[in-house]
Design a protein around this motif. Sequence first.
Motif, PDB file in Angstrom:
ATOM      1  N   LEU A  21       0.718  -1.175  -0.013  1.00  0.00           N
ATOM      2  CA  LEU A  21      -0.066   0.077  -0.157  1.00  0.00           C
ATOM      3  C   LEU A  21       0.796   1.235  -0.072  1.00  0.00           C
ATOM      4  CD1 LEU A  21      -2.833  -1.015   2.537  1.00  0.00           C
ATOM      5  CD2 LEU A  21      -2.809  -1.042  -0.174  1.00  0.00           C
ATOM      6  N   GLU A  22       1.896   1.336   0.886  1.00  0.00           N
ATOM      7  CA  GLU A  22       2.712   2.215   0.753  1.00  0.00           C
ATOM      8  C   GLU A  22       3.531   2.694  -0.587  1.00  0.00           C
ATOM      9  OE1 GLU A  22       5.604   3.130   4.015  1.00  0.00           O
ATOM     10  OE2 GLU A  22       4.720   1.628   5.244  1.00  0.00           O
ATOM     11  N   ALA A  23       3.884   1.467  -1.080  1.00  0.00           N
ATOM     12  CA  ALA A  23       4.802   1.651  -2.281  1.00  0.00           C
ATOM     13  C   ALA A  23       3.687   2.008  -3.532  1.00  0.00           C
ATOM     14  CB  ALA A  23       5.170   0.026  -2.856  1.00  0.00           C
ATOM     15  N   ALA A  24       2.486   1.508  -3.614  1.00  0.00           N
ATOM     16  CA  ALA A  24       1.570   1.909  -4.424  1.00  0.00           C
ATOM     17  C   ALA A  24       1.057   3.499  -4.341  1.00  0.00           C
ATOM     18  CB  ALA A  24       0.273   1.088  -4.383  1.00  0.00           C
ATOM     19  N   ALA A  25       1.017   3.697  -3.159  1.00  0.00           N
ATOM     20  CA  ALA A  25       0.719   5.193  -2.897  1.00  0.00           C
ATOM     21  C   ALA A  25       1.897   6.287  -3.403  1.00  0.00           C
ATOM     22  CB  ALA A  25       0.442   5.864  -1.520  1.00  0.00           C
ATOM     23  N   LEU A  26       3.159   5.805  -3.266  1.00  0.00           N
ATOM     24  CA  LEU A  26       4.126   6.750  -3.656  1.00  0.00           C
ATOM     25  C   LEU A  26       4.208   6.589  -5.340  1.00  0.00           C
ATOM     26  CD1 LEU A  26       7.059   5.363  -1.153  1.00  0.00           C
ATOM     27  CD2 LEU A  26       6.259   7.577  -1.620  1.00  0.00           C
ATOM     28  N   GLN A 137      -1.946  -3.974  -8.912  1.00  0.00           N
ATOM     29  CA  GLN A 137      -3.378  -3.975  -8.358  1.00  0.00           C
ATOM     30  C   GLN A 137      -3.826  -2.794  -7.552  1.00  0.00           C
ATOM     31  OE1 GLN A 137      -5.050  -7.762  -6.425  1.00  0.00           O
ATOM     32  NE2 GLN A 137      -6.882  -7.408  -7.652  1.00  0.00           N
ATOM     33  N   ALA A 138      -2.996  -2.622  -6.435  1.00  0.00           N
ATOM     34  CA  ALA A 138      -3.021  -1.747  -5.526  1.00  0.00           C
ATOM     35  C   ALA A 138      -3.139  -0.233  -5.894  1.00  0.00           C
ATOM     36  CB  ALA A 138      -2.210  -1.923  -4.531  1.00  0.00           C
ATOM     37  N   SER A 139      -2.087  -0.196  -6.795  1.00  0.00           N
ATOM     38  CA  SER A 139      -1.761   1.066  -7.700  1.00  0.00           C
ATOM     39  C   SER A 139      -2.752   1.288  -8.593  1.00  0.00           C
ATOM     40  CB  SER A 139      -0.458   1.177  -8.288  1.00  0.00           C
ATOM     41  OG  SER A 139      -0.538   0.437  -9.449  1.00  0.00           O
ATOM     42  N   GLY A 140      -3.254   0.311  -9.185  1.00  0.00           N
ATOM     43  CA  GLY A 140      -4.418   0.440 -10.320  1.00  0.00           C
ATOM     44  C   GLY A 140      -3.759   1.183 -11.417  1.00  0.00           C
ATOM     45  N   LEU A 141      -2.462   1.213 -11.769  1.00  0.00           N
ATOM     46  CA  LEU A 141      -1.928   1.926 -12.605  1.00  0.00           C
ATOM     47  C   LEU A 141      -1.070   0.948 -13.654  1.00  0.00           C
ATOM     48  CD1 LEU A 141       0.048   4.678 -10.565  1.00  0.00           C
ATOM     49  CD2 LEU A 141      -1.827   5.046 -12.057  1.00  0.00           C
ATOM     50  N   PRO A 142      -0.997   1.535 -15.043  1.00  0.00           N
ATOM     51  CA  PRO A 142      -0.049   0.684 -15.825  1.00  0.00           C
ATOM     52  C   PRO A 142       1.253   1.136 -15.591  1.00  0.00           C
ATOM     53  CG  PRO A 142      -1.167   2.225 -17.085  1.00  0.00           C
ATOM     54  CD  PRO A 142      -1.665   2.318 -15.771  1.00  0.00           C
ATOM     55  N   LEU A 143       2.455   0.060 -15.447  1.00  0.00           N
ATOM     56  CA  LEU A 143       3.680   0.729 -14.764  1.00  0.00           C
ATOM     57  C   LEU A 143       4.640   0.350 -15.903  1.00  0.00           C
ATOM     58  CD1 LEU A 143       3.471  -0.768 -11.071  1.00  0.00           C
ATOM     59  CD2 LEU A 143       3.204   1.597 -11.878  1.00  0.00           C
ATOM     60  N   ALA A 144       5.277   1.360 -16.209  1.00  0.00           N
ATOM     61  CA  ALA A 144       6.455   1.298 -16.890  1.00  0.00           C
ATOM     62  C   ALA A 144       7.675   0.892 -16.205  1.00  0.00           C
ATOM     63  CB  ALA A 144       6.842   2.774 -17.789  1.00  0.00           C
ATOM     64  N   ALA A 145       8.171  -0.255 -16.422  1.00  0.00           N
ATOM     65  CA  ALA A 145       9.416  -0.807 -15.705  1.00  0.00           C
ATOM     66  C   ALA A 145      10.481  -1.360 -16.485  1.00  0.00           C
ATOM     67  CB  ALA A 145       8.851  -1.779 -14.925  1.00  0.00           C
ATOM     68  N   PRO A 146      11.711  -0.780 -16.696  1.00  0.00           N
ATOM     69  CA  PRO A 146      12.886  -1.339 -16.974  1.00  0.00           C
ATOM     70  C   PRO A 146      13.494  -2.211 -16.066  1.00  0.00           C
ATOM     71  CG  PRO A 146      13.348   0.816 -16.712  1.00  0.00           C
ATOM     72  CD  PRO A 146      11.819   0.759 -16.161  1.00  0.00           C
ATOM     73  N   SER A 147      14.429  -2.768 -16.335  1.00  0.00           N
ATOM     74  CA  SER A 147      15.151  -3.562 -15.122  1.00  0.00           C
ATOM     75  C   SER A 147      15.657  -2.586 -14.229  1.00  0.00           C
ATOM     76  CB  SER A 147      16.063  -4.444 -15.569  1.00  0.00           C
ATOM     77  OG  SER A 147      17.195  -3.832 -16.615  1.00  0.00           O
ATOM     78  N   ALA A 148      15.655  -2.880 -12.912  1.00  0.00           N
ATOM     79  CA  ALA A 148      16.195  -1.985 -11.994  1.00  0.00           C
ATOM     80  C   ALA A 148      17.612  -1.868 -11.593  1.00  0.00           C
ATOM     81  CB  ALA A 148      15.455  -2.172 -10.591  1.00  0.00           C
TER      82      ALA A 148
END
Length: 360
Positions: A21-26, A137-148
């Motif tokens: 939840l914290e990560a999704a909020a960020l 699911q928690a963020s409800g967003l499509p997430l752009a994500a390259p390797s970290a």
Amino acid sequence: MNTRFWVIEQTESLDNHPAILEAAALLQQSEVIAFPTETVYGLGANALSEAAVSNIFAAKGRPSDNPLIVHLYDVNQLTEIVREVPTVAMHLLKVFAPGPLTLILHSNGSVASNVTAGLPSVAVRFPDHPVARALLQASGLPLAAPSANRSGSPSPTEASHVRSDLEGRIAGILDAGATGVGLESTVLDVTVSPPMLLRPGAISVEELQEVIGEVTIDPALNIQGISEEAIIAPRSPGMKYRHYAPAAPLWIVNGETTEDMYERLLTHVQHLHATGKKVGILTTQEGKSFYVNNGIDDSVVIKVCGTRGDLTTVARHLYDRLRQFNHNDVDIILAETFPTHGIGKAIMNRLDKAAGGRYV
Ligand code: TXA
Ligand code: MG
């Protein structure tokens, strides 16, 4: 920036998990969060926000002409970001989603333009890791994500890898232990017919062909012998950079047979050793036995990534072992060649990139 660090001990019931939840909020506040997927750790941001996505490029030091993969929770969300879903894509998703397959589709223009680096197409995948899915699911967003990872270094397969590359540069890291596959997803362009493989991964060409018939291979992916990338422009912009690379120069040793390769590698090690070089060997359990039985001692740094009997073990450990060489101060690394069927194609592709196309 102070990087939050959350450890997720068990991944069974993540509904309303405080860290998620914290990560999704960020993420909703345009921050960047690293999270595990089944392939490698990803560096996620809201794919609909140009400002959020620019934070990814800044954190990684990534060239802006290299587009990002959009991660979605559910196949039904596809129509929110693509113009159409061709039949081949539907067949593939039925079999491989969620999982380590990325499809290139025609964008409908919804995602931020820096996600696609201005291309008319967009890369999409549905990760199959409980933490990735919970975060989507928690963020409800499509997430752009390259390797970290920092641009150019090996992709992270453990949270400690992310931490050493990006601590202080991103808002948070979700740590759920080592990833499973260890190499990035298979990238397949389905905007062309027949579909074209742009990056090999855990889902092999053979498996794709079983579902959709003919698949062509990007000519820029020549992974045997001298790399032809200099003369063939790759279609997947990310494939043109030296990548996945440890600090020391890496050379791939090939041979007519596995035994022949072991012999050749041994000869090179002895020669380099005689000239005072500190040598690293990237090998398997089988190879290590051979070198040790033939007089290679502790003055040579041997890193074992799994067994030839099961190439998925090699894939899983490859990036960690490449990173480990950086702690040993070697002058040169010699890596073995692997068969290029199944996941072996992905292993050799990444080694080729790490070597910058250098073979002996
Ligand atoms: O397993 C994975 O795919 C991981 C995890 C985090 O999901 N992600 C990943 O992202 O490997 P990245 O950014 O390191 O690699 C994305 C690759 C690059 O080679 C990029 O050039 C290619 O996908 N790509 C992205 N969008 C594209 C597009 N529209 N057309 C062609 N290639 C594209
Ligand atoms: Mg990457």
